[in-house]
Design a protein around this motif. Structure first.
Motif, PDB file in Angstrom:
ATOM      1  N   VAL A  27       0.813  -1.218   0.000  1.00 16.50           N
ATOM      2  CA  VAL A  27       0.000   0.000   0.000  1.00 16.50           C
ATOM      3  C   VAL A  27       0.846   1.268   0.000  1.00 16.50           C
ATOM      4  N   VAL A  28       0.180   2.347  -0.343  1.00 17.87           N
ATOM      5  CA  VAL A  28       0.811   3.666  -0.333  1.00 17.87           C
ATOM      6  C   VAL A  28       0.275   4.407   0.888  1.00 17.87           C
ATOM      7  N   GLY A  29       1.164   4.641   1.839  1.00 20.75           N
ATOM      8  CA  GLY A  29       0.719   5.322   3.057  1.00 20.75           C
ATOM      9  C   GLY A  29       1.095   6.780   3.081  1.00 20.75           C
ATOM     10  N   CYS A  30       2.067   7.181   2.247  1.00 23.02           N
ATOM     11  CA  CYS A  30       2.483   8.580   2.340  1.00 23.02           C
ATOM     12  C   CYS A  30       2.961   9.140   1.000  1.00 23.02           C
ATOM     13  N   ASP A  31       3.647   8.324   0.204  1.00 27.31           N
ATOM     14  CA  ASP A  31       4.215   8.798  -1.060  1.00 27.31           C
ATOM     15  C   ASP A  31       5.409   9.724  -0.865  1.00 27.31           C
ATOM     16  N   SER A  90       8.108   8.604   1.151  1.00 28.28           N
ATOM     17  CA  SER A  90       9.149   7.710   1.652  1.00 28.28           C
ATOM     18  C   SER A  90       9.330   7.746   3.166  1.00 28.28           C
ATOM     19  N   ASN A  91       8.262   8.101   3.871  1.00 30.02           N
ATOM     20  CA  ASN A  91       8.341   8.191   5.323  1.00 30.02           C
ATOM     21  C   ASN A  91       7.757   7.000   6.067  1.00 30.02           C
ATOM     22  N   CYS A  92       6.710   6.387   5.535  1.00 29.43           N
ATOM     23  CA  CYS A  92       5.901   5.494   6.379  1.00 29.43           C
ATOM     24  C   CYS A  92       6.301   4.018   6.300  1.00 29.43           C
ATOM     25  N   GLY A  93       6.876   3.581   5.195  1.00 26.22           N
ATOM     26  CA  GLY A  93       7.277   2.179   5.065  1.00 26.22           C
ATOM     27  C   GLY A  93       6.152   1.238   4.691  1.00 26.22           C
ATOM     28  N   ALA A  94       4.948   1.759   4.505  1.00 22.71           N
ATOM     29  CA  ALA A  94       3.804   0.888   4.184  1.00 22.71           C
ATOM     30  C   ALA A  94       3.998   0.137   2.867  1.00 22.71           C
ATOM     31  N   CYS A  95       4.838   0.673   2.018  1.00 22.88           N
ATOM     32  CA  CYS A  95       5.014   0.111   0.674  1.00 22.88           C
ATOM     33  C   CYS A  95       6.198  -0.865   0.603  1.00 22.88           C
ATOM     34  N   LYS A 101      11.595   0.446  -0.061  1.00 26.06           N
ATOM     35  CA  LYS A 101      10.319   1.168  -0.086  1.00 26.06           C
ATOM     36  C   LYS A 101       9.938   1.330  -1.553  1.00 26.06           C
ATOM     37  N   CYS A 114       7.813   2.853  -3.083  1.00 20.89           N
ATOM     38  CA  CYS A 114       7.435   4.170  -3.595  1.00 20.89           C
ATOM     39  C   CYS A 114       8.662   5.002  -3.933  1.00 20.89           C
TER      40      CYS A 114
HETATM   41 FE1  FES Z   1       5.116   5.666   2.614  1.00 18.41          FE
HETATM   42 FE2  FES Z   1       6.310   4.389   0.602  1.00 18.41          FE
HETATM   43  S1  FES Z   1       4.240   4.913   0.775  1.00 18.41           S
HETATM   44  S2  FES Z   1       7.197   5.076   2.448  1.00 18.41           S
END
Ligand code: FES
Ligand code: FES
Length: 191
Positions: A37-41, A43-48, A63, A65
């Motif tokens: 998933v995309v949590g921030c776009d 490069s902060n959240c690590g969801a991707c 990451k 993204c």
């Molecule tokens: Fe948050 Fe990639 S979407 S770090």
């Protein structure tokens, strides 16, 4: 358009992508791997987070993204959807997240698990501090980190063949004591 050949979750794909297409968008929109998933776009959240092989064939957490789909050409990518065995048996990290109640929301959990798998590749027997440091690039906005750390430690134990490490820490269950008669039956309060 550029043609790429990439193996994702054990299946090889040959696709045309825009040079600017991010790996996360390729995975989600062209391959339907929406577990990543995309949590921030930003490069902060690590969801991707996914695992991607380097030129030597060693897999590392990235990451997705921050990676262009073109950069995955010739590589193997493992997403959260490819982590379990083909027969459906959960990866030790997935099992530990389940057993330690570390499953959070669908945004942070996939990336958290992939980053944790990557962490144990580098540090098979991490301390709690090393787990926290290793996962600092993955955010849970609900601060559910404690059980996540426990799960990673438990998965590390399971992978090293120490099954007891995956058990939650708990006191041995004491035999219930009979309550004194006066405490046992509270009369129901009725309006
Ligand atoms: Fe948050 Fe990639 S979407 S770090
Ligand atoms: Fe997923 Fe907190 S961000 S549970």
């Amino acid at each position: 358009m550029a043609r790429i050949s990439v193996t994702v979750d054990g299946v090889q794909y040959v696709d045309d992508v825009q040079p600017r297409t991010l790996l996360v968008h390729y995975l989600r929109e062209q391959l339907g791997k929406v577990g990543t998933v995309v949590g921030c776009d930003t490069s902060n959240c690590g969801a991707c987070t996914v695992l991607m092989t380097d030129p030597d064939g060693d897999a590392h957490g990235v990451k997705s993204c921050t990676v262009l789909a073109m950069q995955a050409d010739g590589r193997s990518v493992t997403t959260i959807e490819g982590l379990a065995s083909p027969d459906g048996a959960l990866h030790p990290m997935q099992r530990a997240f389940h057993e330690q109640h570390a499953l959070q929301c669908g945004f942070c959990t996939p990336g958290m698990i992939m980053a944790a798998v990557d962490l144990l590749q580098d540090i098979p027997d991490p301390t709690e501090e090393q787990v926290r440091k290793g996962l600092e690039g993955n955010l849970c906005r609900c601060t559910g980190y404690q059980n996540i750390v426990r799960a990673v430690i438990a998965a590390a134990g399971a992978q090293r063949g120490a099954p007891s490490a995956s058990e939650p820490e708990s006191e041995p269950e004491a035999a219930p004591e009979a309550a004194p008669a006066a405490e046992r039956a509270e009369p129901a309060v009725t309006a």
